[in-house]
Design an enzyme around this catalytic site. Sequence first.
Site, mmCIF file in Angstrom:
data_model
loop_
_atom_site.group_PDB
_atom_site.id
_atom_site.type_symbol
_atom_site.label_atom_id
_atom_site.label_comp_id
_atom_site.label_asym_id
_atom_site.label_seq_id
_atom_site.Cartn_x
_atom_site.Cartn_y
_atom_site.Cartn_z
ATOM 1 N N GLU A 121 1.844 -6.634 -6.385
ATOM 2 C CA GLU A 121 1.344 -6.292 -7.714
ATOM 3 C C GLU A 121 2.384 -5.458 -8.471
ATOM 4 O OE1 GLU A 121 -1.128 -2.785 -8.333
ATOM 5 O OE2 GLU A 121 -1.827 -3.065 -6.279
ATOM 6 N N VAL B 240 -4.855 -5.643 -8.610
ATOM 7 C CA VAL B 240 -5.217 -6.489 -7.470
ATOM 8 C C VAL B 240 -5.914 -7.747 -7.961
ATOM 9 C CG1 VAL B 240 -6.703 -6.652 -5.438
ATOM 10 C CG2 VAL B 240 -5.308 -4.605 -5.804
ATOM 11 N N LYS C 250 -9.379 2.775 -1.895
ATOM 12 C CA LYS C 250 -8.894 4.109 -2.232
ATOM 13 C C LYS C 250 -9.976 5.136 -1.914
ATOM 14 C CE LYS C 250 -5.806 2.406 -5.843
ATOM 15 N NZ LYS C 250 -6.121 0.963 -5.800
#
Length: 763
Positions: A68, A150, A203
């Site tokens: 990415e 993503v 995360k």
Amino acid sequence: KDKRRRMQAARRIATVQGHLEVGLFGGVAAQPTTAQRCPFPIGAEDLYVIQPEVGTAIMEGRPVVALESTIVTHGMPYPDNLKTALEVEGVVRKNGAVPATIALMDGRIFVGLNKEQLERLAQTGEKAHKCSRRDIAAVLARNLIGSTTVSATSWIAASVGISVFATGGIGGVHRGAEQTFDVSADLTELGRTEIAVVCAGAKSLLDIPKTLEYLETQGVAVVGYGTDEFPAFFTRTSGQKAPLRVNSAQEAAMLIHRSKQCQLGSGLVIAVPISERDAADAALVENAIQQSLKEANDKKIEGRDVTPFLLARVNELTKGHSLTANIALIKQNAAVASQIAGELSRAVAASARAAGNTSPATCPYASSSNSPNSSASPKSGSACPHAHAGGGVSTNNCASSSVVLIGGVALDVSCRLPAGGVLHANTSNPGNITLVPGGVARNVLECLTRLDERPFFISAVGDDEAGRILRTHLSSLNISTDGIQITNAYNTAVYASNLDGKGELLHAVADMDIIAATLTPSVITKYEAQIKNARMVVIDANISADTLAQACRTAQKYNVPVWFIPISIAKCKVALQDRTLSRLITYVSPNLFEISTMADIIRSQQRQSNNSNSTPSDHAVARQHKHSVDSVRNDIQVLLSYGFVNVVVTMGAEGVMWGHGNTVTHVRLTAPAQVVRTTGAGDTFVGGTVWALTSSRPAEVSEEVSMVSAIAKGMAAAALTVQHDKPVSPLITPASVSRAQLTRDASVGGNTKNGNLWHLLLC
């Protein structure tokens, strides 16, 4: 208060709409087809810029890892972001894969960035538009610079045929989502796109239990890599169990492979815990997250701005420790993803071999008629519908190829002395050594392919590394490998040549036994349908006399002309073992030494003389320095009288002589090309001439003019090749071989003795 509530409700509705977004190009093409190597959604070709290295690797079935670009623009300041991006790409390469960083620039989707493009992206930084799937069209339409999340990276990667994607961590359900409806588009994307995302989990600033629940609802397999616990980005543990576990790259690759074979239509999350050395202290990070969340709420930071703010603030509160951990885990994930991509490439190739399809460019997950997506993807065994220039598309049944080629494919090792160098015996000699794909039939094949033909190739390679190199090379040229036989009984063919300082052949050794041993008459019978529908069959002398006879008789059965290439003094005899065979060969194209040998063999047969002290090859060697136009004409007449219909002799700088009936025509070069190397020139000549002959010609053009024009195109192709260091010049195109100027010499008569003379000027 009511107004504020209405605004909050509107934002929630907008967020939900984003999650329900059906995607670019009306939703249908955006759904991941089962043909994962197909280059892009139908009709969208002009939007994509695929870096050549990436495109070649995809079409050859080699491992590619998508990366990415949001981490480049929003993850850290310049120049640290550029340095990290280059280092991550270096990790991918070190682990045997090709990196493909994805971004949007200048109204195009870039798959793979060069250093200048990466630097441009890094310097743009947070001014770049952060793109989820829903933003792609808008960014392209406005010619903005967009970095991919993503979600967008997954969709783009899958649409060009990349199966593995490495990132730091995925988005997820945000804390407090029961009030905000803030759910990352990453999760819905993974539920509808066949991509394996290698990450360090979600995360840690997210609600991980709800994230795992959401992924389950979306049908996304969540896999712990060497762990039973789902990692939490900066930390190795989250307190949540990973639903699945694999312990190696091979296991992960097989899981991906089976998922794609089943056409589940959803992705996988392969969660790799950060190393103990690089992991941040869980308590420190959690305290920083809680404080950052409070600050974000106080500042009314919402939507796509939340994650960058939180990551930056957590980094500040942990005094840079979280950023250090972030960089470390991204590199680790890139390494693991590359290893998985390599294993996946091998798994796909193994399945293809087991199914009898050895073309790495074939869509490996072709849908069955029972698939719910079968209308959107090719049926098993059909050609990928996204054929494009420079791609490698298998045409499995290939029954309508214009030319069928039968013969050798080899690794071509050339050893060239320096200019003015002398070859010394019994010692090593300085020089240049090159290793390129070769083989007479293969060289003709490549030439035809560069002239926009799609021939069908029948040959053989060993089940070894050299064979795999040659098969992937053929696919990179958009050549079907469906006619390539694979055997464990022989090594892949190798041709080793020594060239003088001018590029002229001194001598060569050819280990081509695999071709004659493997290409039996039954193999020819197997491909009768391809021969039936061809406009010409081209055969080199690497095959046996029995196989040559079978190929010629099959072609005769369907009135398909045959072009035979003698290839060497030793092997040219294969066409002379049965005189009836010569009448089935429409064109034979020896060089000066080969025609000497063939003519001497025929003379010997005619005299019925068997002199044990002298062989035809001895005669050829004795006459090497005595070739003249008259001697070549005489040899041509010998072959014509034996039964060959057309005899086409390549004479190097002297041009080409063509014999047919009672006439011998000489096409001479007005200004010979500068020679870099001669290997492959004769093969390229055949390719160019066959291409011209199999093209339609106006009815008013005579046979002589048509043949001479075809020879001129072949000579033009050969001239391009001798100026290049490869067996077939990459500069060969229909336009480049059609620029030669032909003039007929009216001062020469048309009888057998003097023949016709044409002059060719290469433009």
